[in-house]
Design a protein around this motif. Structure first.
Motif, short mmCIF file in Angstrom:
data_model
loop_
_atom_site.label_atom_id
_atom_site.label_comp_id
_atom_site.label_asym_id
_atom_site.label_seq_id
_atom_site.Cartn_x
_atom_site.Cartn_y
_atom_site.Cartn_z
N PRO A 178 -108.30 -33.25 -65.84
CA PRO A 178 -107.43 -34.00 -66.76
C PRO A 178 -106.05 -34.37 -66.20
CG PRO A 178 -108.50 -32.19 -67.91
CD PRO A 178 -108.80 -32.02 -66.44
N ASP A 179 -105.56 -33.66 -65.20
CA ASP A 179 -104.23 -33.96 -64.65
C ASP A 179 -104.31 -34.80 -63.37
OD1 ASP A 179 -105.33 -32.00 -63.02
OD2 ASP A 179 -103.47 -30.85 -62.83
N PHE A 180 -105.41 -35.51 -63.17
CA PHE A 180 -105.64 -36.31 -61.97
C PHE A 180 -104.96 -37.67 -62.14
CE2 PHE A 180 -109.36 -36.98 -58.78
CZ PHE A 180 -108.48 -37.44 -57.83
N ALA A 181 -103.73 -37.76 -61.66
CA ALA A 181 -102.89 -38.95 -61.88
C ALA A 181 -103.51 -40.23 -61.33
CB ALA A 181 -101.50 -38.74 -61.29
N SER A 182 -104.02 -40.20 -60.10
CA SER A 182 -104.55 -41.44 -59.53
C SER A 182 -105.78 -41.92 -60.29
CB SER A 182 -104.86 -41.29 -58.04
OG SER A 182 -105.97 -40.46 -57.82
N ALA A 183 -106.56 -41.00 -60.84
CA ALA A 183 -107.73 -41.41 -61.64
C ALA A 183 -107.28 -42.03 -62.96
CB ALA A 183 -108.64 -40.21 -61.88
N HIS A 184 -106.22 -41.49 -63.55
CA HIS A 184 -105.69 -42.10 -64.78
C HIS A 184 -105.15 -43.50 -64.49
CE1 HIS A 184 -106.02 -38.94 -67.80
NE2 HIS A 184 -105.68 -38.06 -66.87
N TYR A 185 -104.50 -43.64 -63.35
CA TYR A 185 -103.98 -44.96 -62.96
C TYR A 185 -105.13 -45.95 -62.78
CZ TYR A 185 -101.55 -48.53 -60.24
OH TYR A 185 -101.04 -49.73 -59.79
N GLY A 186 -106.15 -45.54 -62.03
CA GLY A 186 -107.30 -46.40 -61.82
C GLY A 186 -108.01 -46.73 -63.13
N LEU A 187 -108.07 -45.76 -64.01
CA LEU A 187 -108.69 -45.98 -65.31
C LEU A 187 -107.89 -47.01 -66.12
CD1 LEU A 187 -110.93 -45.30 -67.31
CD2 LEU A 187 -109.61 -43.27 -68.00
N GLY A 188 -106.58 -46.89 -66.08
CA GLY A 188 -105.74 -47.86 -66.77
C GLY A 188 -105.93 -49.27 -66.23
N LEU A 189 -105.95 -49.41 -64.90
CA LEU A 189 -106.18 -50.72 -64.29
C LEU A 189 -107.56 -51.27 -64.67
CD1 LEU A 189 -104.80 -50.25 -60.66
CD2 LEU A 189 -103.72 -51.46 -62.56
N SER A 190 -108.55 -50.40 -64.66
CA SER A 190 -109.91 -50.83 -64.99
C SER A 190 -110.01 -51.27 -66.44
CB SER A 190 -110.91 -49.71 -64.69
OG SER A 190 -110.87 -49.38 -63.31
N TYR A 191 -109.36 -50.52 -67.33
CA TYR A 191 -109.35 -50.93 -68.74
C TYR A 191 -108.72 -52.32 -68.90
CZ TYR A 191 -110.66 -46.34 -70.71
OH TYR A 191 -111.31 -45.19 -71.08
N LEU A 192 -107.65 -52.57 -68.15
CA LEU A 192 -107.02 -53.89 -68.20
C LEU A 192 -108.01 -54.98 -67.79
CD1 LEU A 192 -103.42 -53.44 -66.77
CD2 LEU A 192 -104.06 -54.21 -69.05
N GLU A 193 -108.76 -54.71 -66.76
CA GLU A 193 -109.70 -55.71 -66.24
C GLU A 193 -110.84 -56.01 -67.21
OE1 GLU A 193 -109.25 -57.69 -63.77
OE2 GLU A 193 -107.45 -56.70 -63.04
N ILE A 194 -111.22 -55.03 -68.03
CA ILE A 194 -112.29 -55.31 -69.00
C ILE A 194 -111.72 -55.76 -70.34
CG2 ILE A 194 -113.96 -53.78 -67.88
CD1 ILE A 194 -113.49 -51.79 -70.23
#
Length: 190
Positions: free
Chosen positions: A135-151
């Motif tokens: 849960p504290d994996f910052a780069s994964a949260h960042y990638g998830l945020g970017l991916s959500y934007l793309e969809i």
């Protein structure tokens, strides 16, 4: 002493070019030095010679080397192999060994590879798994945020930005900037 390892292992594969283990270890040494092209060549040779001697860490580093060279499509299969290897080891080894990449790290790299190929829904799944596992994996949260934007899920991206505020304010600021930028002006690079 990775430079020394490269020298020694280069001599070892020159003496015995059929030694898959030496090729895999040479790939690991090149990878540790950030020498992606020779790392890829050595990992591929090790796999060609004897796939059984190539461990999850080698597959993970092969995938990571492809990502570093922006060859996202080529990164996907080695990262999947790394994931299979880690899961098999977990079933086999009840001691919870900490050697090699974690399942969360592999899912994060897989998310970056999917993102790089434009497979944003698959990237979301990979990043969601990474943050569920860590849960504290910052780069994964960042990638998830970017991916959500793309969809097109801006609300979910905003939630990831809020989670990032507590973990890494610089990444949160970068994601916030992406939330404000029009889709055509977004920087696709992690």
């Amino acid at each position: 002493k990775y430079k020394d390892a490269v020298e020694s292992l280069t001599q070892a594969v020159a003496i015995n070019p059929q030694d898959a283990i030496a090729h895999a270890k040479l790939g690991l040494a090149h990878s540790a030095l950030g020498q992606h092209k020779p790392a890829i060549a050595e990992f591929k040779q090790a796999i060609k010679l004897n796939r059984a001697f190539v461990d999850a860490d080698s597959y993970f580093r092969l995938g990571s080397a492809y990502i570093a060279m922006s060859d996202y499509a080529s990164a996907i299969n080695p990262l999947k192999q790394a994931l299979y290897g880690v899961k098999a080891k977990q079933l086999d080894d009840r001691t919870k060994s900490t050697a090699g990449p974690s399942e969360a790290e592999i899912h994060d790299a897989l998310g970056r590879a999917y993102y790089g190929t434009g497979s944003y829904r698959q990237a979301v799944k990979a990043f969601e798994t990474a943050v569920r596992l860590k849960p504290d994996f910052a780069s994964a949260h960042y990638g998830l945020g970017l991916s959500y934007l793309e969809i097109g899920d801006k609300r979910a991206a905003e939630k990831e930005e809020q989670v990032l505020r507590k973990l890494n304010s610089r990444m949160a600021d970068r994601l916030a900037g992406m939330l404000l930028a029009p889709a055509l002006q977004r920087n696709k690079v992690f």
